[in-house]
Write a protein that holds these residues in place. Structure first.
Motif, PDB file in Angstrom:
ATOM      1  N   SER A  54    -107.166-110.209  79.674  1.00 40.52           N
ATOM      2  CA  SER A  54    -107.135-110.497  80.827  1.00 40.52           C
ATOM      3  C   SER A  54    -106.204-109.867  81.734  1.00 40.52           C
ATOM      4  O   SER A  54    -105.313-109.267  81.302  1.00 40.52           O
ATOM      5  CB  SER A  54    -107.078-112.040  80.986  1.00 40.52           C
ATOM      6  OG  SER A  54    -105.806-112.293  81.822  1.00 40.52           O
ATOM      7  N   GLU A  82    -114.772-113.430  88.100  1.00 43.81           N
ATOM      8  CA  GLU A  82    -113.389-113.636  88.421  1.00 43.81           C
ATOM      9  C   GLU A  82    -112.505-114.039  87.364  1.00 43.81           C
ATOM     10  O   GLU A  82    -111.334-113.750  87.508  1.00 43.81           O
ATOM     11  CB  GLU A  82    -113.649-114.498  89.570  1.00 43.81           C
ATOM     12  CG  GLU A  82    -114.152-114.054  90.751  1.00 43.81           C
ATOM     13  CD  GLU A  82    -113.126-112.822  91.207  1.00 43.81           C
ATOM     14  OE1 GLU A  82    -111.926-112.802  91.463  1.00 43.81           O
ATOM     15  OE2 GLU A  82    -113.933-111.611  91.329  1.00 43.81           O
ATOM     16  N   VAL A  99    -104.385-104.461  79.775  1.00 42.26           N
ATOM     17  CA  VAL A  99    -104.129-103.022  79.187  1.00 42.26           C
ATOM     18  C   VAL A  99    -103.511-102.154  80.369  1.00 42.26           C
ATOM     19  O   VAL A  99    -103.226-100.835  80.185  1.00 42.26           O
ATOM     20  CB  VAL A  99    -105.415-102.207  78.593  1.00 42.26           C
ATOM     21  CG1 VAL A  99    -105.725-103.268  77.600  1.00 42.26           C
ATOM     22  CG2 VAL A  99    -106.442-102.385  79.888  1.00 42.26           C
ATOM     23  N   GLY A 100    -103.220-102.772  81.503  1.00 42.91           N
ATOM     24  CA  GLY A 100    -102.556-101.778  82.369  1.00 42.91           C
ATOM     25  C   GLY A 100    -102.724-102.372  83.651  1.00 42.91           C
ATOM     26  O   GLY A 100    -103.455-103.111  84.220  1.00 42.91           O
ATOM     27  N   TYR A 102    -104.346-101.859  86.817  1.00 46.71           N
ATOM     28  CA  TYR A 102    -105.617-101.381  87.501  1.00 46.71           C
ATOM     29  C   TYR A 102    -106.705-102.379  87.015  1.00 46.71           C
ATOM     30  O   TYR A 102    -106.571-103.035  86.068  1.00 46.71           O
ATOM     31  CB  TYR A 102    -105.921 -99.940  86.851  1.00 46.71           C
ATOM     32  CG  TYR A 102    -105.715 -99.630  85.480  1.00 46.71           C
ATOM     33  CD1 TYR A 102    -104.842 -99.328  84.828  1.00 46.71           C
ATOM     34  CD2 TYR A 102    -106.883-100.190  84.778  1.00 46.71           C
ATOM     35  CE1 TYR A 102    -104.809 -99.168  83.549  1.00 46.71           C
ATOM     36  CE2 TYR A 102    -107.120 -99.836  83.320  1.00 46.71           C
ATOM     37  CZ  TYR A 102    -105.738 -99.349  82.631  1.00 46.71           C
ATOM     38  OH  TYR A 102    -105.601 -99.313  81.278  1.00 46.71           O
ATOM     39  N   VAL A 104    -110.385-103.183  85.994  1.00 40.09           N
ATOM     40  CA  VAL A 104    -111.746-102.826  85.533  1.00 40.09           C
ATOM     41  C   VAL A 104    -112.651-103.964  85.573  1.00 40.09           C
ATOM     42  O   VAL A 104    -112.297-105.340  85.888  1.00 40.09           O
ATOM     43  CB  VAL A 104    -111.420-102.455  83.962  1.00 40.09           C
ATOM     44  CG1 VAL A 104    -110.545-101.063  83.912  1.00 40.09           C
ATOM     45  CG2 VAL A 104    -110.997-103.602  82.922  1.00 40.09           C
TER      46      VAL A 104
HETATM   47  C1  21W Z   1    -110.692-107.907  87.243  1.00 42.68           C
HETATM   48  C2  21W Z   1    -111.666-110.022  86.055  1.00 42.68           C
HETATM   49  C3  21W Z   1    -110.144-108.412  88.198  1.00 42.68           C
HETATM   50  C4  21W Z   1    -110.787-110.555  87.526  1.00 42.68           C
HETATM   51  C5  21W Z   1    -106.401-112.095  92.424  1.00 42.68           C
HETATM   52  C6  21W Z   1    -107.596-113.132  92.258  1.00 42.68           C
HETATM   53  C7  21W Z   1    -108.993-107.506  80.755  1.00 42.68           C
HETATM   54  C8  21W Z   1    -108.431-106.102  82.498  1.00 42.68           C
HETATM   55  C9  21W Z   1    -109.188-107.237  82.266  1.00 42.68           C
HETATM   56  C10 21W Z   1    -111.113-108.561  86.038  1.00 42.68           C
HETATM   57  C11 21W Z   1    -110.083-109.681  88.335  1.00 42.68           C
HETATM   58  C12 21W Z   1    -107.532-106.168  81.482  1.00 42.68           C
HETATM   59  C13 21W Z   1    -108.388-111.390  92.163  1.00 42.68           C
HETATM   60  C14 21W Z   1    -106.310-104.581  82.838  1.00 42.68           C
HETATM   61  C15 21W Z   1    -108.252-105.438  83.871  1.00 42.68           C
HETATM   62  C16 21W Z   1    -110.392-108.058  83.048  1.00 42.68           C
HETATM   63  C17 21W Z   1    -111.857-108.183  84.791  1.00 42.68           C
HETATM   64  C18 21W Z   1    -109.561-110.665  89.717  1.00 42.68           C
HETATM   65  C19 21W Z   1    -109.770-110.529  92.184  1.00 42.68           C
HETATM   66  N1  21W Z   1    -107.235-111.075  92.237  1.00 42.68           N
HETATM   67  N2  21W Z   1    -106.204-105.037  81.837  1.00 42.68           N
HETATM   68  N3  21W Z   1    -108.609-112.735  92.212  1.00 42.68           N
HETATM   69  N4  21W Z   1    -107.074-104.634  83.925  1.00 42.68           N
HETATM   70  N5  21W Z   1    -110.765-107.499  83.948  1.00 42.68           N
HETATM   71  N6  21W Z   1    -110.582-110.399  91.113  1.00 42.68           N
HETATM   72  O1  21W Z   1    -108.982-105.674  84.701  1.00 42.68           O
HETATM   73  O2  21W Z   1    -111.159-108.690  82.307  1.00 42.68           O
HETATM   74  S1  21W Z   1    -107.617-106.855  80.116  1.00 42.68           S
END
Ligand code: 21W
Length: 216
Positions: A54, A82, A99-100, A102, A104
């Motif tokens: 997450s 979300e 994982v960082g 940014y 995905v």
């Molecule tokens: C990306 C889910 C963005 C939700 C604040 C409130 C797993 C991940 C993920 C995802 C949002 C990891 C927002 C690095 C990643 C993952 C899906 C939030 C907008 N902001 N490590 N709402 N980056 N990403 N969306 O994205 O599940 S590990």
């Protein structure tokens, strides 16, 4: 791999739903994840860790990869949309990893990164165990530059010291190059790097030299 849709009970096999309180996007339902983990417990036994991938997790690092590699049975949970219903954290999750910094689209590629980084620490997965030991991030430094044949590529030559056959000089050159790179590109790594006496002396010299260049 476990398909969450196999653990749904409605006609549409829904794994997501609208957020309570409103707002954009969809939220991963808790029950399919709870039932999937229950299925894994029943068939494979109690896991040593249940890791939720997450953006809110703590950073996945080499140290965390090493910790996970020491466990026997690990479940990785991937979200989409979300996010996942908060009760998945409360009920299932032992560790939450990012994982960082940014964005995905979901946890699947982050989970594959974890599988790859952890897998190669399991004895026998990487042929050359030495290369895992020596690795830059294991010691907290960036790697030194590598060269192979030919000696000249478009006029760019391999540093003479690497052709000299003086193993002591090669070792020192590589240490110095790794330290120089780390200082230039990732200076924060040096705060926690495990340096030996020779490396500490080399770093001191590099920083002195940098100061004198900055003066002129
Ligand atoms: C990306 C889910 C963005 C939700 C604040 C409130 C797993 C991940 C993920 C995802 C949002 C990891 C927002 C690095 C990643 C993952 C899906 C939030 C907008 N902001 N490590 N709402 N980056 N990403 N969306 O994205 O599940 S590990």
């Amino acid at each position: 791999m476990h398909d969450l849709r196999d653990h749904t009970s409605d006609r549409h096999r829904s794994v997501d739903d609208v957020p309570y309180g409103g707002g954009p996007g969809m939220v991963m339902k808790a029950e399919p994840l709870v039932k999937a983990v229950e299925h894994i417990r029943a068939t494979r036994g109690v896991p040593d860790a249940v890791i939720l991938l997450s953006p809110q997790g703590t950073r996945f690092t080499q140290a965390e990869a090493a910790r996970i590699a020491g466990l026997g049975h690990v479940i990785l949970l991937c979200g989409r949309y979300e996010g996942v219903d908060e009760r998945v954290r409360d009920l299932l999750t032992t560790t939450e990893l990012s994982v960082g910094d940014y964005v995905v689209s979901g946890g699947e590629l982050p989970a594959l990164l974890v599988v790859d980084a952890v897998g190669r620490l399991v004895p026998g997965v990487v042929g050359d165990e030495q290369s895992v030991e020596d690795e830059s991030f294991v010691r907290g430094l960036l790697d030194y530059p590598h060269y192979t044949r030919p000696v000249d590529v478009d006029g760019r030559r391999v540093p003479d010291v690497l052709l000299s056959g003086h193993h002591g000089d090669v070792r020192r050159w590589r240490k110095r190059a790794a330290l120089t790179r780390t200082l230039e590109r990732r200076p924060e790594l040096l705060d926690h790097a495990e340096l030996d006496d020779e490396e500490r002396a080399l770093l001191h010299g590099i920083m002195k030299e940098k100061e004198s260049h900055e003066r002129d």
